[in-house]
Design an enzyme around this catalytic site. Structure first.
Site, PDB file in Angstrom:
ATOM      1  N   ARG A  54      -0.982 -12.197 -18.032  1.00  0.00           N
ATOM      2  CA  ARG A  54      -0.099 -12.129 -16.872  1.00  0.00           C
ATOM      3  C   ARG A  54       1.180 -11.388 -17.244  1.00  0.00           C
ATOM      4  NH1 ARG A  54       3.655 -15.587 -16.431  1.00  0.00           N
ATOM      5  NH2 ARG A  54       2.449 -17.380 -17.129  1.00  0.00           N
ATOM      6  N   TYR A 107       4.068   0.876   7.944  1.00  0.00           N
ATOM      7  CA  TYR A 107       2.794   0.190   7.805  1.00  0.00           C
ATOM      8  C   TYR A 107       2.905  -1.222   8.388  1.00  0.00           C
ATOM      9  CZ  TYR A 107      -0.810  -2.533   5.408  1.00  0.00           C
ATOM     10  OH  TYR A 107      -1.838  -3.388   5.133  1.00  0.00           O
ATOM     11  N   ASP A 179       8.579   4.259   0.151  1.00  0.00           N
ATOM     12  CA  ASP A 179       7.132   4.096   0.055  1.00  0.00           C
ATOM     13  C   ASP A 179       6.530   5.496  -0.001  1.00  0.00           C
ATOM     14  OD1 ASP A 179       4.392   3.755   0.508  1.00  0.00           O
ATOM     15  OD2 ASP A 179       4.710   1.984   1.749  1.00  0.00           O
ATOM     16  N   LYS A 204      -4.774   3.483  -2.272  1.00  0.00           N
ATOM     17  CA  LYS A 204      -4.966   4.686  -1.479  1.00  0.00           C
ATOM     18  C   LYS A 204      -5.209   5.902  -2.380  1.00  0.00           C
ATOM     19  CE  LYS A 204      -3.964   1.906   1.985  1.00  0.00           C
ATOM     20  NZ  LYS A 204      -3.351   0.708   1.409  1.00  0.00           N
TER      21      LYS A 204
END
Length: 385
Positions: A54, A107, A179, A204
């Site tokens: 982690r 978005y 973004d 993406k």
């Protein structure tokens, strides 16, 4: 060879940054370290700084170094999804009572995070047309800690002058978040234009093959990078080793894919402008797009996303989506295959009734890298010739 000595040309960095040959076998592709914990050389004696995946994992480290290099930043961080990256960023930058300026075209998941999650934590937000720096300045309050920008935006393909808005944010003592999912670092580098943090949905274009979900943050500020890394570890929504490996594979071909996406999208947009059933085409590569000049200044090319509006309203737009054959009806974007969707009913349903509501007659395309003649033929038949 250290990453610091690699040529600064993007295509070379994409293949070599973070991709150090495996010291044990010489493998030219970093291994997938599918491991949770690491043997220590005595209490507190960590090998390479690794103790628990982690906190850090060698495959994720390779990806994070690659992402930082491609964006021209000093620290890259990889997450389980784009929204996980956004959540970490917001909880690092903001406290209850703070304010954020968000775009009037964003978005749907980002809007949902602000409106339904962060707002309950006591963070205020307001909407501005980020293509107008004066509108951003007017929306800023004494409590504003961040200005959030998407450029090109999703799904209306709006363009924001990053350098101009960076100055507005800087004057107000706020951080500028960009973004960069639609453009990718190959087409646009927000940090070089004054942004403080870049956000990506790695799902993406960075992954590029519709086979992985991931997110990223990149910053040029070392202190902010340390804060983000602390919260990444504390909150735990990290990218797994196999997902990291898949994205790292994807970034190697990013430049050639984005060239083809942009080339195909330009031809698709041009065809749509001449189609009788199309009432408006939204693509920054078109000279009549209101953000064309700014996009040409800050982008290498105009990307693979095209939106358009059709005569006949919502039902006609839905029918176009349903009639497509080569374009796959589906959410997401940025894969090698072409996708088509109806934002109002799909990716942006969460903004219905808000200032970000999208037109009901809007169709969004993620133009893939297939033969463009097949794509044009498919759209023509979907539109009914």
């Amino acid at each position: 060879m250290s990453d610091r000595h690699i040529s600064q040309h993007f295509e070379t960095l994409a293949i070599h940054a973070g991709n150090t040959a495996d010291p044990l076998t010489g493998a030219v592709v970093p291994p997938i370290y599918q491991v949770s914990t690491y043997k220590q050389d005595g209490v507190g004696g960590l090998r390479g700084g690794y103790e628990y995946s982690r906190s850090a994992n060698p495959t994720r480290t390779a990806l994070e170094e690659n992402l930082a290099a491609l964006e021209g930043g000093r620290r890259g961080l990889a997450f389980a999804s784009g929204l996980a990256a956004e959540d970490c960023l917001l909880r690092t930058l903001l406290s209850p009572g703070d304010h954020v300026v968000i775009p009037n075209d964003a978005y749907g998941g980002t809007f949902r995070l602000f409106a339904k999650v962060v707002a309950r934590w006591g963070v205020e937000w307001s909407v501005a047309d980020t293509s107008d720096p004066a509108a951003v300045r007017a929306a800023i309050t004494p409590k504003t800690k961040a200005v959030w920008v998407e450029t090109p935006s999703n799904p209306l393909l709006g363009i924001t002058d990053i350098a101009a808005v960076a100055q507005v944010a800087r004057d107000a003592g706020a951080k500028l978040v960009v973004d960069n999912t639609f453009a990718t670092p190959y087409l646009q580098q927000p940090l070089a234009l004054g942004a403080d943090v870049v956000v990506h949905s790695l799902t993406k274009y960075m992954g590029g093959h519709s086979d992985v979900v991931g997110g990223a943050l990149v910053t040029g500020d070392e202190a902010l990078g340390e804060e983000l890394a602390y919260h990444q570890n504390a909150m735990g929504a990290v990218a797994g080793p196999f997902d990291s490996w898949l994205v790292l594979r994807g970034t190697k071909t990013l430049s050639v894919r984005m060239d083809r996406h942009s080339e195909n999208a330009t031809k698709v947009a041009d065809m749509l402008t001449r189609h009788a059933r199309v009432t408006k085409v939204l693509y920054p590569g078109l000279e009549d797009h209101p953000g064309h000049e700014v996009a040409a200044k800050q982008m290498r090319a105009f990307g693979g996303m095209v939106s358009f509006r059709v005569e006949g309203g919502e039902e006609a737009a839905v029918e176009v989506c349903n009639r497509a054959k080569v374009f796959t009806l589906g959410e997401s974007l940025g894969g090698v295959e072409s996708l088509i969707e109806h934002p109002g009913r799909m990716t942006h349903a969460s903004v219905a009734g808000s200032a970000l509501e999208v037109p009901a007659d809007l169709v969004r395309l993620s133009v893939g890298i297939e033969n463009v003649d097949d794509l044009l033929e498919d759209l023509q038949q979907a539109l009914g010739r």
